[in-house]
Design an enzyme around this catalytic site. Structure first.
Site, PDB file in Angstrom:
ATOM      1  N   GLY A 236     -15.348  -7.648   4.791  1.00 59.31           N
ATOM      2  CA  GLY A 236     -15.209  -7.254   6.189  1.00 59.31           C
ATOM      3  C   GLY A 236     -13.797  -6.821   6.514  1.00 59.31           C
ATOM      4  N   GLY A 237     -13.355  -7.154   7.722  1.00 59.02           N
ATOM      5  CA  GLY A 237     -12.010  -6.773   8.158  1.00 59.02           C
ATOM      6  C   GLY A 237     -10.910  -7.373   7.313  1.00 59.02           C
ATOM      7  N   GLY A 471       1.979  25.203 -11.094  1.00 60.00           N
ATOM      8  CA  GLY A 471       2.445  24.363  -9.999  1.00 60.00           C
ATOM      9  C   GLY A 471       2.677  22.932 -10.411  1.00 60.00           C
ATOM     10  CB  ALA A 472       1.137  20.765 -12.986  1.00 62.26           C
TER      11      ALA A 472
END
Length: 573
Positions: A236-237, A471-472
């Site tokens: 849960g939270g 781009g790497a």
């Protein structure tokens, strides 16, 4: 025990049962883990810090009507109740699951005799659903501070034997106090999570307690290291506090994390799934990337935590500890000269490179089973802690994909926040192509790694071992992103793309493709063009890599670089 007609016994403080249980604790633990464990840490569980009198004195102590009960007697009784936690039955159940209790975990994690407990007498204030009749001092979490190898650390350990470790208002306030004190003195926090979630009987007070913890986790982020060790349920939270911390470690087969459990999943999506499949250690360390490492059992996890802690600085104003090593900083490694295959498409193991260049071959890899095409972790070089980022040619040829980019970006930002130098080993043919990557946002996720390297002001050293394409090349700590020291091995290839793909585009339809490919390799598939332009500082022999990096780390230890003032940047999350 007092006797006589003038006095009537109303209570006797007895610890014999608890003492017998602690004395016999070693045998059950050995049966759980099927291997010998040191008795010393367990024997420390009855500590002088827990009682103002010895256990023997408390065992014989009595309170009688007509004679005033001293405040110290009342305190001792409360401490006894806090120490017994949920009682022997629940402790036995914890052990049968292969789990240690909250106190046993702290005794193994911290240096002997160093633990100072806070708020052992805190109790919940809930009066609903019969909770007023169920009060246990400590309220399901043990908090305080101690030392690991002599360095201060604040801790909290949730106790599943007390109300299932559920979080109440008082429980939350204890954790908040530890986080506040850690921030004030500048020391890391380690949370040992073993909780069933919010205490339902307290309603919104429990939810408010979680939010108070979340707020402090956020304020502490980048100020002090925060580590979560999941040693039981976390649902849960409750999952969002560990999610905000810097590292999440889990224990195999006994820990799990999920926002909604299997029953809710089944009712909503009609999927049938077990807790382990939904949120176990294997799931979160190999599929989701939520957790950073998984360990075999509680004892293994706590021992590895002590090892991991030694790499960290206490806060963002302190340096990581320097450990003297007998491994010479100028050690040559001739075997590296032959490690990279001549065939650029043949893989090799980057682990082998790392094990040869770092101090004593010790590399603490983080997230080793997630996004295996990139490696991150701690090592030491010349005694200094460094953050390692390395492409792994054995997995997806070392390509950057969505998972690898996110994994490395968060790692780079952690190291930058705590002034840990970055050492990057580059062998990357580019970003992974494909519709799945494009449709799931490789542009946005790849930009995270670029952003992380570009904003980092710590010393940044990069060595290109083979490919650095497209781009790497830019993203992986290039000189253009303020890299301090950039080197290439003679086998380095810095280009827009591989020679075959480049030639097929440039000379499409022409007959002499093979000849043009050879010319392209001669002109571009080597480190000389980058060296001639100053994009790399030198072409070094692989055998000299350790010496060069160690010398640069020493030179860069006084580096000062600041980014322009801003409230905060807008990283493409």
């Amino acid at each position: 025990v007092c006797t006589g007609t003038d006095y009537r016994i109303v209570s006797v403080v007895m610890l014999s049962r608890s003492l017998r249980r602690l004395g016999a604790l070693r045998a059950p633990l050995q049966s759980i883990y099927a291997k010998p464990i040191p008795l010393a840490p367990v024997s420390r569980l009855v500590s002088h810090r827990l009682f103002s009198q010895s256990p023997t004195q408390l065992k014989e102590k009595a309170t009688v009507v007509g004679k005033p009960v001293s405040m110290q007697d009342r305190v001792d009784e409360k401490r006894r109740l806090a120490f017994e936690a949920g009682g022997s039955k629940r402790v036995d159940q914890q052990h049968q699951k292969g789990k240690l209790t909250a106190r046993e975990r702290l005794e193994l994690l911290l240096d002997e005799g160093s633990f100072r407990e806070y708020d052992a007498l805190v109790e919940h204030r809930c009066e609903h659903f019969g909770m007023e009749k169920q009060i246990i001092p400590g309220d399901g979490v043990i908090t305080g501070y101690g030392t690991i190898n002599g360095r201060t650390v604040f801790v909290y350990s949730q106790d599943f034997t007390v109300f299932g470790g559920s979080l109440s208002e008082s429980h939350a306030k204890k954790i908040c106090k530890v986080l506040d004190k850690a921030m004030m003195v500048g020391a890391p926090v380690i949370g040992l999570n073993d909780s069933g979630g919010a205490r339902i009987q307290e309603g919104v007070d429990s939810l408010a307690g979680y939010a108070e913890i979340f707020q402090r986790n956020v304020m502490a982020s980048g100020v002090i290291p925060q580590i979560s060790l999941i040693m039981g349920p976390c649902a849960g939270g409750a999952v969002y506090s560990p999610a905000i911390t810097d590292f999440i470690f889990m224990v195999k087969d006994t820990s799990y994390m999920f926002v909604t459990g299997p029953e809710v999943v089944k009712s909503v999506t009609h999927e049938e799934v077990t807790q382990e499949q939904l949120g176990g250690a294997k799931t979160h360390t190999s599929l989701s990337g939520v957790a950073h490492c998984a360990f075999e059992n509680d004892i293994d996890a706590l021992q590895k935590m002590r090892e991991f802690f030694d790499y960290l600085p206490l806060s963002n104003t302190r340096d990581a500890p320097i450990r003297t090593s007998s491994d010479p900083a100028d050690r040559e490694i001739p075997s590296l000269d032959l490690l990279v295959p001549n065939d650029p498409n043949k893989p090799y193991d980057m682990h082998e490179v790392l094990s040869k260049i770092v101090d004593d071959g010790e590399f603490f890899e983080v997230q080793p089973n997630y996004a295996k095409n990139i490696m991150i972790g701690f090592a030491r070089m010349g005694g200094r802690t460094v953050g390692i980022v390395a492409n792994q040619p054995k997995e997806l040829a070392g390509c950057l994909d969505i998972d690898a980019s996110v994994k490395a970006a968060r790692w780079v930002r952690f190291c930058d926040a705590f002034s840990i130098p970055l050492v990057t080993l580059v062998d990357v043919p580019g970003f992974l192509p494909g519709t799945a990557q494009e449709h799931n946002g490789i542009i946005r996720h790849g930009a995270k790694l670029l952003y992380a390297y570009a904003e980092a002001t710590v010393p940044k050293i990069a060595v290109i071992t083979r490919k650095a394409y497209g781009g790497a090349y830019d993203v992986m700590s290039s000189k253009h992103l303020r890299g301090d020291s950039n080197y290439s091995w003679p086998s380095g290839q810095l280009a827009v793309m591989g020679s075959k793909g480049a030639v097929e585009i440039i000379f499409r339809g022409k007959p002499d493709i093979k000849e043009q490919e050879a010319k392209y390799n001669e002109r571009f598939a080597n480190p000389f063009p980058a060296a001639q332009r100053g994009f790399i500082d030198d072409i070094i022999r692989p055998r000299d890599t350790r010496r060069v990096i160690c010398e640069d780390l020493e030179m860069l230890s006084t580096k000062e670089l600041k980014n322009p003032w801003k409230k905060h940047g807008n990283i493409p999350l």
